[in-house]
Design a protein around this motif. Structure first.
Motif, mmCIF file in Angstrom:
data_model
loop_
_atom_site.group_PDB
_atom_site.id
_atom_site.type_symbol
_atom_site.label_atom_id
_atom_site.label_comp_id
_atom_site.label_asym_id
_atom_site.label_seq_id
_atom_site.Cartn_x
_atom_site.Cartn_y
_atom_site.Cartn_z
ATOM 1 N N SER A 187 55.547 84.975 3.572
ATOM 2 C CA SER A 187 54.193 84.450 3.752
ATOM 3 C C SER A 187 54.138 82.938 3.536
ATOM 4 O O SER A 187 53.268 82.257 4.070
ATOM 5 C CB SER A 187 53.225 85.147 2.774
ATOM 6 N N GLY A 188 55.080 82.409 2.752
ATOM 7 C CA GLY A 188 55.110 80.978 2.520
ATOM 8 C C GLY A 188 55.415 80.178 3.771
ATOM 9 O O GLY A 188 55.193 78.958 3.803
ATOM 10 N N LYS A 189 55.912 80.842 4.821
ATOM 11 C CA LYS A 189 56.236 80.154 6.071
ATOM 12 C C LYS A 189 55.028 80.060 7.000
ATOM 13 O O LYS A 189 55.082 79.320 7.995
ATOM 14 C CB LYS A 189 57.366 80.895 6.790
ATOM 15 N N LEU A 190 53.962 80.791 6.703
ATOM 16 C CA LEU A 190 52.792 80.792 7.576
ATOM 17 C C LEU A 190 52.032 79.469 7.472
ATOM 18 O O LEU A 190 51.968 78.842 6.412
ATOM 19 C CB LEU A 190 51.864 81.945 7.225
ATOM 20 N N ILE A 191 51.437 79.073 8.585
ATOM 21 C CA ILE A 191 50.671 77.832 8.655
ATOM 22 C C ILE A 191 49.239 78.181 9.035
ATOM 23 O O ILE A 191 48.997 78.967 9.964
ATOM 24 C CB ILE A 191 51.269 76.866 9.683
ATOM 25 N N ARG A 192 48.287 77.578 8.349
ATOM 26 C CA ARG A 192 46.878 77.838 8.671
ATOM 27 C C ARG A 192 46.555 77.259 10.052
ATOM 28 O O ARG A 192 46.945 76.147 10.380
ATOM 29 C CB ARG A 192 45.960 77.216 7.612
ATOM 30 N N ILE A 193 45.824 78.051 10.825
ATOM 31 C CA ILE A 193 45.434 77.624 12.172
ATOM 32 C C ILE A 193 44.308 76.591 12.089
ATOM 33 O O ILE A 193 43.358 76.777 11.347
ATOM 34 C CB ILE A 193 44.972 78.831 13.013
ATOM 35 N N ILE B 136 49.412 81.280 11.440
ATOM 36 C CA ILE B 136 50.395 81.520 12.482
ATOM 37 C C ILE B 136 51.797 81.388 11.903
ATOM 38 O O ILE B 136 52.037 80.584 10.998
ATOM 39 C CB ILE B 136 50.204 80.532 13.661
ATOM 40 N N ASN B 137 52.684 82.236 12.401
ATOM 41 C CA ASN B 137 54.093 82.129 12.038
ATOM 42 C C ASN B 137 54.765 81.217 13.058
ATOM 43 O O ASN B 137 54.906 81.594 14.220
ATOM 44 C CB ASN B 137 54.756 83.509 12.046
ATOM 45 N N PRO B 138 55.155 80.004 12.668
ATOM 46 C CA PRO B 138 55.700 79.051 13.644
ATOM 47 C C PRO B 138 57.015 79.505 14.256
ATOM 48 O O PRO B 138 57.386 79.038 15.332
ATOM 49 C CB PRO B 138 55.877 77.771 12.812
ATOM 50 N N GLU B 139 57.719 80.437 13.595
ATOM 51 C CA GLU B 139 58.998 80.902 14.110
ATOM 52 C C GLU B 139 58.830 81.915 15.240
ATOM 53 O O GLU B 139 59.650 81.977 16.149
ATOM 54 C CB GLU B 139 59.821 81.518 12.984
ATOM 55 N N LYS C 8 50.217 85.746 15.066
ATOM 56 C CA LYS C 8 49.035 85.291 14.341
ATOM 57 C C LYS C 8 48.573 86.343 13.343
ATOM 58 O O LYS C 8 48.588 87.546 13.641
ATOM 59 C CB LYS C 8 47.913 84.947 15.329
ATOM 60 N N TRP C 9 48.139 85.878 12.179
ATOM 61 C CA TRP C 9 47.864 86.757 11.051
ATOM 62 C C TRP C 9 46.555 86.392 10.368
ATOM 63 O O TRP C 9 46.125 85.242 10.394
ATOM 64 C CB TRP C 9 49.002 86.660 10.024
ATOM 65 N N CYS C 10 45.930 87.383 9.756
ATOM 66 C CA CYS C 10 44.743 87.122 8.933
ATOM 67 C C CYS C 10 44.990 87.715 7.540
ATOM 68 O O CYS C 10 45.735 88.684 7.381
ATOM 69 C CB CYS C 10 43.479 87.706 9.549
#
Length: 201
Positions: free
Chosen positions: A195-201, A110-113, A117-119
């Protein structure tokens, strides 16, 4: 035209001092297979190959074993090595895929900003080859094969040039070959700052 080479690439430069690959025949075969798959499965890829191969400019294509996907360099002297009469260089690793994020089913991040949601997806090295050849088409058609101009514009507007290549070449090739889960934006590559900003769900 494309001049095909097989070398054992590493971090050393200039590229022409990299040792020749001992399994040159196998690497040539991997290139021939990728070319046949792309030209047989995508009208966009076929047009790209035909344009580059029929051109009077020379592009050196180095096929090597490695982990990264590939890259294109125009023959700008500011790189500091001899291009040996070619107008540019592609280094392509046929056994390496590249990963990127897409919005789609079964998201893993997920992008917290934004809350989007991404895969994580993986594209074949064939698509990497089509992408790098797409840069050659940009170089020829948009920049008049002017290496210094392409290099300067790329440094100043990397995302603009990369996303133009994604839109004109990478996505059409992927979709024509039946892969509709492909990136829309160059920034969604796995190793990008975005992509470094994405957090694993």
């Amino acid at each position: 035209m494309i001049r095909l080479h097989t070398r054992k690439m590493g971090d050393e430069w200039p590229y022409d001092q990299a040792p020749f690959a001992k399994d040159a025949g196998a690497l040539h075969a991997l290139y021939d297979k990728a070319r046949a798959v792309l030209m047989g499965g995508s009208a966009t890829a076929r047009r790209v190959f035909e344009l580059v191969e029929s051109s009077s400019i020379v592009i050196d294509m180095i096929v090597s074993r490695g982990k990264s996907g590939g890259y294109f360099l125009p023959a700008d002297p500011s790189y500091g090595f001899d291009f040996h009469g070619s107008s540019g260089l592609i280094v392509w690793y046929p056994e390496a895929s590249f990963e990127f994020y897409v919005e789609g089913p079964q998201p893993t991040h997920i992008n917290p900003e934004t809350g989007s949601k991404w895969c994580l997806m993986a594209a074949s090295s064939d698509l990497v080859l089509a992408h790098e050849l797409g840069h050659v088409v940009q170089y020829m058609t948009d920049f008049g094969s002017n290496a210094a101009r392409f290099h300067a514009e790329y440094k100043a507007n990397l995302l603009l040039i990369e996303n133009d290549n994604v839109r004109r070449h990478e996505r059409p090739v992927a979709q024509e070959m039946g892969n509709f889960m492909t990136r829309r934006d160059y920034r969604t590559s796995k190793d990008s700052e975005w992509s470094g900003k994405l957090i694993r769900i």
